[in-house]
Design a protein around this motif. Structure first.
Motif, PDB file in Angstrom:
ATOM      1  N   LEU A 134     -22.828 -17.456 -21.823  1.00  0.00           N
ATOM      2  CA  LEU A 134     -21.862 -16.688 -21.032  1.00  0.00           C
ATOM      3  C   LEU A 134     -20.528 -16.562 -21.758  1.00  0.00           C
ATOM      4  CD1 LEU A 134     -22.696 -18.041 -17.452  1.00  0.00           C
ATOM      5  CD2 LEU A 134     -23.389 -15.877 -18.501  1.00  0.00           C
ATOM      6  N   CYS A 135     -20.150 -17.571 -22.507  1.00  0.00           N
ATOM      7  CA  CYS A 135     -18.941 -17.456 -23.329  1.00  0.00           C
ATOM      8  C   CYS A 135     -19.117 -16.381 -24.395  1.00  0.00           C
ATOM      9  CB  CYS A 135     -18.617 -18.798 -23.988  1.00  0.00           C
ATOM     10  SG  CYS A 135     -17.979 -20.057 -22.862  1.00  0.00           S
ATOM     11  N   ILE A 136     -20.322 -16.273 -24.951  1.00  0.00           N
ATOM     12  CA  ILE A 136     -20.591 -15.222 -25.930  1.00  0.00           C
ATOM     13  C   ILE A 136     -20.488 -13.847 -25.273  1.00  0.00           C
ATOM     14  CG2 ILE A 136     -22.411 -14.237 -27.387  1.00  0.00           C
ATOM     15  CD1 ILE A 136     -23.257 -17.097 -28.052  1.00  0.00           C
ATOM     16  N   HIS A 137     -20.920 -13.730 -24.023  1.00  0.00           N
ATOM     17  CA  HIS A 137     -20.714 -12.478 -23.283  1.00  0.00           C
ATOM     18  C   HIS A 137     -19.225 -12.135 -23.259  1.00  0.00           C
ATOM     19  CE1 HIS A 137     -24.637 -12.295 -20.691  1.00  0.00           C
ATOM     20  NE2 HIS A 137     -24.884 -12.703 -21.919  1.00  0.00           N
ATOM     21  N   PHE A 138     -18.411 -13.123 -22.992  1.00  0.00           N
ATOM     22  CA  PHE A 138     -16.958 -12.923 -22.922  1.00  0.00           C
ATOM     23  C   PHE A 138     -16.423 -12.459 -24.281  1.00  0.00           C
ATOM     24  CE2 PHE A 138     -12.570 -14.851 -22.725  1.00  0.00           C
ATOM     25  CZ  PHE A 138     -12.092 -14.023 -21.733  1.00  0.00           C
ATOM     26  N   PHE A 139     -16.852 -13.119 -25.350  1.00  0.00           N
ATOM     27  CA  PHE A 139     -16.415 -12.733 -26.691  1.00  0.00           C
ATOM     28  C   PHE A 139     -16.880 -11.316 -27.033  1.00  0.00           C
ATOM     29  CE2 PHE A 139     -16.697 -17.501 -27.749  1.00  0.00           C
ATOM     30  CZ  PHE A 139     -15.376 -17.701 -27.380  1.00  0.00           C
ATOM     31  N   ALA A 140     -18.095 -10.971 -26.610  1.00  0.00           N
ATOM     32  CA  ALA A 140     -18.621  -9.645 -26.917  1.00  0.00           C
ATOM     33  C   ALA A 140     -17.808  -8.554 -26.221  1.00  0.00           C
ATOM     34  CB  ALA A 140     -20.096  -9.567 -26.504  1.00  0.00           C
ATOM     35  N   HIS A 141     -17.468  -8.778 -24.967  1.00  0.00           N
ATOM     36  CA  HIS A 141     -16.612  -7.805 -24.265  1.00  0.00           C
ATOM     37  C   HIS A 141     -15.235  -7.727 -24.925  1.00  0.00           C
ATOM     38  CE1 HIS A 141     -18.957  -6.490 -20.773  1.00  0.00           C
ATOM     39  NE2 HIS A 141     -19.452  -7.709 -20.679  1.00  0.00           N
ATOM     40  N   ALA A 150     -14.743  -7.593 -35.319  1.00  0.00           N
ATOM     41  CA  ALA A 150     -16.188  -7.403 -35.373  1.00  0.00           C
ATOM     42  C   ALA A 150     -16.835  -8.334 -36.398  1.00  0.00           C
ATOM     43  CB  ALA A 150     -16.506  -5.947 -35.716  1.00  0.00           C
ATOM     44  N   ASP A 151     -16.173  -8.555 -37.525  1.00  0.00           N
ATOM     45  CA  ASP A 151     -16.760  -9.414 -38.556  1.00  0.00           C
ATOM     46  C   ASP A 151     -16.953 -10.843 -38.058  1.00  0.00           C
ATOM     47  OD1 ASP A 151     -16.982  -7.406 -40.405  1.00  0.00           O
ATOM     48  OD2 ASP A 151     -15.015  -7.767 -41.308  1.00  0.00           O
ATOM     49  N   SER A 152     -15.951 -11.354 -37.347  1.00  0.00           N
ATOM     50  CA  SER A 152     -16.088 -12.724 -36.842  1.00  0.00           C
ATOM     51  C   SER A 152     -17.139 -12.805 -35.735  1.00  0.00           C
ATOM     52  CB  SER A 152     -14.744 -13.253 -36.345  1.00  0.00           C
ATOM     53  OG  SER A 152     -14.298 -12.542 -35.200  1.00  0.00           O
ATOM     54  N   MET A 153     -17.294 -11.710 -34.967  1.00  0.00           N
ATOM     55  CA  MET A 153     -18.332 -11.688 -33.936  1.00  0.00           C
ATOM     56  C   MET A 153     -19.708 -11.676 -34.588  1.00  0.00           C
ATOM     57  SD  MET A 153     -18.678 -11.798 -30.669  1.00  0.00           S
ATOM     58  CE  MET A 153     -20.137 -11.816 -29.645  1.00  0.00           C
ATOM     59  N   PHE A 154     -19.845 -10.920 -35.672  1.00  0.00           N
ATOM     60  CA  PHE A 154     -21.085 -10.958 -36.444  1.00  0.00           C
ATOM     61  C   PHE A 154     -21.393 -12.384 -36.897  1.00  0.00           C
ATOM     62  CE2 PHE A 154     -21.336  -6.292 -37.605  1.00  0.00           C
ATOM     63  CZ  PHE A 154     -22.614  -6.123 -37.102  1.00  0.00           C
ATOM     64  N   GLY A 155     -20.385 -13.061 -37.431  1.00  0.00           N
ATOM     65  CA  GLY A 155     -20.590 -14.428 -37.907  1.00  0.00           C
ATOM     66  C   GLY A 155     -21.067 -15.356 -36.808  1.00  0.00           C
ATOM     67  N   LEU A 157     -22.781 -14.493 -34.026  1.00  0.00           N
ATOM     68  CA  LEU A 157     -24.162 -14.178 -33.664  1.00  0.00           C
ATOM     69  C   LEU A 157     -25.137 -14.637 -34.748  1.00  0.00           C
ATOM     70  CD1 LEU A 157     -23.757 -10.592 -32.121  1.00  0.00           C
ATOM     71  CD2 LEU A 157     -23.650 -12.812 -30.983  1.00  0.00           C
ATOM     72  N   GLN A 158     -24.736 -14.521 -36.001  1.00  0.00           N
ATOM     73  CA  GLN A 158     -25.614 -14.939 -37.090  1.00  0.00           C
ATOM     74  C   GLN A 158     -25.814 -16.452 -37.123  1.00  0.00           C
ATOM     75  OE1 GLN A 158     -23.418 -13.067 -40.241  1.00  0.00           O
ATOM     76  NE2 GLN A 158     -24.744 -11.253 -40.285  1.00  0.00           N
ATOM     77  N   ALA A 182     -28.938 -12.072 -29.030  1.00  0.00           N
ATOM     78  CA  ALA A 182     -29.352 -10.748 -28.580  1.00  0.00           C
ATOM     79  C   ALA A 182     -28.439 -10.200 -27.488  1.00  0.00           C
ATOM     80  CB  ALA A 182     -30.792 -10.792 -28.087  1.00  0.00           C
ATOM     81  N   GLU A 183     -28.064 -11.019 -26.510  1.00  0.00           N
ATOM     82  CA  GLU A 183     -27.224 -10.527 -25.419  1.00  0.00           C
ATOM     83  C   GLU A 183     -25.813 -10.231 -25.920  1.00  0.00           C
ATOM     84  OE1 GLU A 183     -27.497 -13.041 -21.986  1.00  0.00           O
ATOM     85  OE2 GLU A 183     -29.675 -12.866 -21.866  1.00  0.00           O
ATOM     86  N   GLY A 184     -25.329 -11.030 -26.867  1.00  0.00           N
ATOM     87  CA  GLY A 184     -24.031 -10.705 -27.467  1.00  0.00           C
ATOM     88  C   GLY A 184     -24.083  -9.378 -28.190  1.00  0.00           C
ATOM     89  N   LEU A 185     -25.199  -9.110 -28.878  1.00  0.00           N
ATOM     90  CA  LEU A 185     -25.350  -7.838 -29.577  1.00  0.00           C
ATOM     91  C   LEU A 185     -25.492  -6.674 -28.605  1.00  0.00           C
ATOM     92  CD1 LEU A 185     -25.694  -6.317 -32.226  1.00  0.00           C
ATOM     93  CD2 LEU A 185     -28.131  -6.905 -32.187  1.00  0.00           C
TER      94      LEU A 185
END
Length: 877
Positions: A134-141, A150-155, A157-158, A182-185
């Motif tokens: 759920l925290c990743i959902h927050f970061f994705a939004h 975007a680069d740090s968000m990629f990092g 998720l990877q 997957a949900e973050g993406l």
């Protein structure tokens, strides 16, 4: 000063109060600034998020010195449906133009985000997967809002897709990591794909590659199964990772342009942030911590590690409605909607009433057009196009899907039962029809291959639900099915559901709710008499009536166990003189049934009777040595179990309770119960509709109770040994430390250690653990051999072969009782392998050699299916 009672604060001038009165009449508690701010954040959006936003922003700036770092993270992880609104709140805090403050001061939002990251790191360190996701959902939004790069968000998720490449990664860990990535993406994909399309493809490929490795193991946890095929392409079942990948691929094909229709973006109207004035936040790099596996150094008698790790399996969810009525999780919006409901159900497990309220208010947090307007709501002037799913049907489908996941649900069954009940109470006109349709759909699936354990949970839920609403059901709809074979899944379901209802009420009441066709004894649906005791020697014309009465009178008079044992010797002599066959068995039956007759009035009477006469029970079951390696005589224990089952043969639940108490007090061993159950198949099942050695739900309950008893004892013994070993190590360390201070150090700089001394408690605990481990292995081996014997029995071979044939499955409506019983036995064998696979794997080589190796290389379909089921459960295939 005279004192009068403080009765009316509206006329305080007429009251005379002392200081003690003021102390005793304390003022209402005043919220602290911290509590006030935290409450405002948690309640944000309850009325109108748009109107509340400016005021909350001002409050946060005014009270920023008391802002609790956990407030936002708690709001995100406890109210995931509000995540877009909290992103809008954080975005507003980047623009404090309407708030007085020092010019050029850094935005408070950045400080909040840094504190939030610390909370996320804490969730990750504890492997609290739902909170992490759920925290990743927050970061994705926030990435969509331009706050996080975007680069740090990629990092980020990877770092989760890297888990999928770990050697020997468990399915549970890989599944959770895949969901996070997957949900973050899915949420941030539009921005991420514009930044690097190849990285998006890499993330999806990593998840797909892992998912492909799980294909073989899926067959054993399908809620709908065809024994002749391992295909899992049923139209009304969805696997979690399959659905996730299909939804993600659909978004990727549209370049994630549908994301704003999938996940609400209440922050979309904000202008883009000036990157020079407000640099994007770079998420620090993370490493997902490894799984914590506590090794206590304990081994079984084969020298194998006995540490048990829960086996995770692919998750299949059964669908009950068409895509026009409830969302398909294979679509982006359907997956997002279903995921939100599952999260709410999980989070509010501690408060089912609040959970039910929030679920019915879900449309408030979704985009317009996702759900149909509630009945009576004013019609919109310009209706928003959308799927317009039925809210209540969607909620019930998701809850029942979670309840029926194999091999077991995430929460106790009673939680799901209670949650559906609360939903019905809140909105009977809308939830009631959805529940009725769900019952009918599941009932239809009974003959389509519905798993036996799923059918059992369905019957339990049906009975509990009926008990909460007056046991009212339109049984007449199922009257035509009375023409089916008595062992047909629908017929057995009726009997089991009615028996569960009787357990929750009483026989006469349930009998009256049924139509006359089902009340007829010839229908084999409900018994004529209540499920009471059956004292075999109660009738005066019984040959052993007088002997039984003499024992019964002693027990009623609370005679001492030694006196009863002495009387038994006299009784045996008199029976021998009357040429009675199997005297010992008759005496044991008389004693056990008499004892149960004394305890038949209530559960407390039963316990008191057993505890008072434990020496008597041990006496009749302890002659000689048991063939299973435990104490006692195998024949004697069989007689004890047979007598108990005979006494309660009209009440399978009481048979299980008595067997459990006999195991608890070590009158019989778990292996004795398992052996007896397979040898006496049909003795306590389905009103004795079959006599062959097949397995039904009633026998399975007995076997499961015995296995759980054996496994539970090993677990307790393991914990005791681990605690004693830790205590012993600490004692030695302290002793060595004290001695080391006075001992001379040798040339290598090491002090001489104290010699290891014997610890009597630890030694005894290790011996007990070894004994219980052997008992556990024997129970598992006995169960496996029992299933193999039942499914390869020459007398039943024809029926067993037929139920694994594709051609015969198409003609299943013509099957007889033997064939349906064989089919159910296969189902319980699958359930045994998947449910107890963590224990079976510790002894897999030995168990395979004993029970299955003789069928290796066989071309017989039955023996091949035995092998395949075992291999999938053991992770070989």
């Amino acid at each position: 000063m005279s004192e009068i009672p403080f009765k009316n604060v509206a006329h305080s001038e007429s009251l005379s109060l002392t200081s003690d009165d003021w102390d005793n009449n304390r003022r209402d508690a005043v919220e602290s600034p911290e509590q006030r701010l935290k409450s405002a954040i948690l309640k944000f959006g309850e009325v109108d998020a748009v109107e509340e936003l400016p005021g909350l922003v001002k409050q946060i700036h005014a009270e920023s010195t008391v802002l609790l770092p956990s407030s936002i993270s708690e709001a995100v992880t406890e109210q995931p449906y509000k995540i877009p609104f909290y992103v809008a709140l954080l975005r507003s805090l980047y623009d404090p133009s309407d708030v007085e403050g020092p010019p050029g001061a850094p935005p408070l939002a950045r400080q909040i985000l840094e504190d939030f990251w610390k909370g996320f790191q804490a969730y990750l360190d504890k492997l609290s997967w739902r909170d992490t996701r759920l925290c990743i959902h927050f970061f994705a939004h926030l990435t969509i809002a331009g706050i996080i790069s975007a680069d740090s968000m990629f990092g980020l998720l990877q770092s989760f897709t890297a888990v999928l490449d770990e050697f020997g990664v468990s399915h549970g860990r890989a599944k959770q990591a895949a969901l996070c990535a997957a949900e973050g993406l899915m949420i941030a994909g539009q921005v991420l794909k514009q930044t690097s399309s190849s990285k998006v493809t890499d993330i999806m490929t990593a998840i797909q590659t892992y998912n492909d490795t799980t294909m073989t193991s899926r067959w054993i946890v399908l809620p709908l199964v065809h024994l002749h095929s391992t295909e899992s392409n049923f139209n009304n079942v969805d696997e979690l990772l399959d659905s996730l990948l299909l939804a993600l691929k659909a978004l990727d094909d549209s370049d994630f342009t549908e994301t704003n229709n999938t996940y609400p973006q209440s922050y979309a109207s904000f202008p883009a942030l000036d990157s020079a004035e407000h640099p994007q936040f770079d998420l620090p790099s993370v490493l997902v911590p490894p799984e914590v596996i506590e090794l206590d150094g304990l081994t079984n008698d084969d020298g194998e590690d006995v540490q048990v790790q829960k086996q995770e399996w692919p998750e299949y969810y059964i669908r009950l409605f068409d895509d026009e009525i409830s969302p398909s999780p294979k679509t982006p919006l359907g997956y997002a909607t279903r995921s939100t409901i599952v999260d709410v159900v999980d989070i509010f497990e501690v408060n089912r009433k609040e959970c039910a309220r929030l679920l019915l208010e879900l449309p408030k947090w979704t985009s317009p057009g996702v759900f149909k307007p509630r009945p009576g709501a004013p019609a919109a002037e310009d209706p928003t196009p959308g799927p317009n799913w039925q809210l209540e049907s969607t909620i019930i489908e998701v809850i029942l899907g979670s309840l029926l996941v194999l091999p077991e649900s995430s929460h106790k069954s009673l939680y799901y039962f209670g949650l559906i009940t609360e939903l019905c109470k809140l909105s009977p006109p809308t939830v009631g029809p959805a529940v009725g349709k769900s019952i009918r759909k599941l009932y239809t699936n009974l003959a389509e291959g519905l798993d036996v354990d799923v059918a059992r949970r369905f019957a339990e839920w049906f009975a509990v639900h009926m008990s909460n609403f007056g046991f009212q059901w339109v049984w007449k709809e199922w009257i035509p099915d009375l023409s089916l074979d008595p062992q047909h899944p629908r017929r057995t379901y009726m009997r089991r559901a009615i028996e569960f209802e009787i357990r929750l009420a009483y026989h006469e009441r349930i009998h009256k709710t049924l139509p006359p066709e089902m009340q007829d004894p010839a229908s084999l649906t409900i018994s004529e008499q209540p499920p009471g005791p059956n004292f075999e020697y109660d009738e005066a014309d019984h040959v052993h009536h007088d002997a039984a009465q003499s024992v019964l009178n002693l027990l009623r008079g609370r005679a001492k166990p030694d006196d009863v044992i002495a009387e038994l010797e006299t009784l045996k002599s008199s029976l021998e003189s009357s040429d009675t066959e199997h005297v010992d068995s008759v005496v044991r039956s008389i004693v056990v049934q008499s004892l149960l007759h004394i305890g038949a009035r209530s559960f407390s009477h039963l316990l008191n009777a057993i505890e008072r006469y434990l020496p008597l029970l041990r006496h009749i079951a302890s002659a000689g040595v048991s063939s299973t390696g435990g104490s006692g005589n195998a024949e004697a224990k069989t007689d004890v179990l047979t007598a108990a089952a005979t006494f309660w043969r009209q009440n399978g639940q009481l048979v299980g309770i008595v067997f459990d108490k006999l195991m608890q007090y070590q009158i019989v061993d778990p292996t004795d119960v398992i052996t007896w159950t397979f040898a006496n198949g049909g003795a306590v099942s389905d009103r004795n509709q079959h006599t062959s050695k097949y397995m039904s739900m009633y026998e399975w309950d007995l076997v499961k109770g015995a296995l759980d008893k054996a496994n539970g004892r090993v677990m307790i013994a393991r914990r005791k040994v681990t605690a004693l070993r830790k205590e012993d190590d600490e004692t030695r360390a302290r002793a060595n430390a004290r001695v080391g201070e006075t001992m001379e150090v040798d040339a290598d700089g090491k002090a001489d250690e104290l010699p290891a001394s014997e610890n009597p408690q630890l030694t005894a605990a290790l011996k007990a653990f070894a004994t219980l481990t052997r008992e556990q292995k024997a129970a598992l081996s006995c169960t496996l051999e029992g299933f193999v014997g039942a499914l390869t029995n020459p007398d039943q071979r024809v029926q067993v072969q037929q139920v694994v044939s594709a051609a015969e499955w198409e003609n299943r409506e013509t099957w007889n009782s033997e064939q349906w019983s064989a089919w159910e036995t296969w189902g319980w064998y699958r359930n045994f392998c998947r449910m107890y696979s963590p224990y079976l794997r510790n002894y897999s080589t030995t168990l395979y050699t004993i029970s299955l190796s003789r069928f290796e290389g066989s071309s017989d379909p039955v023996e091949q299916l035995l092998h395949k089921t075992w291999n999938i459960a053991m992770g070989v295939e």
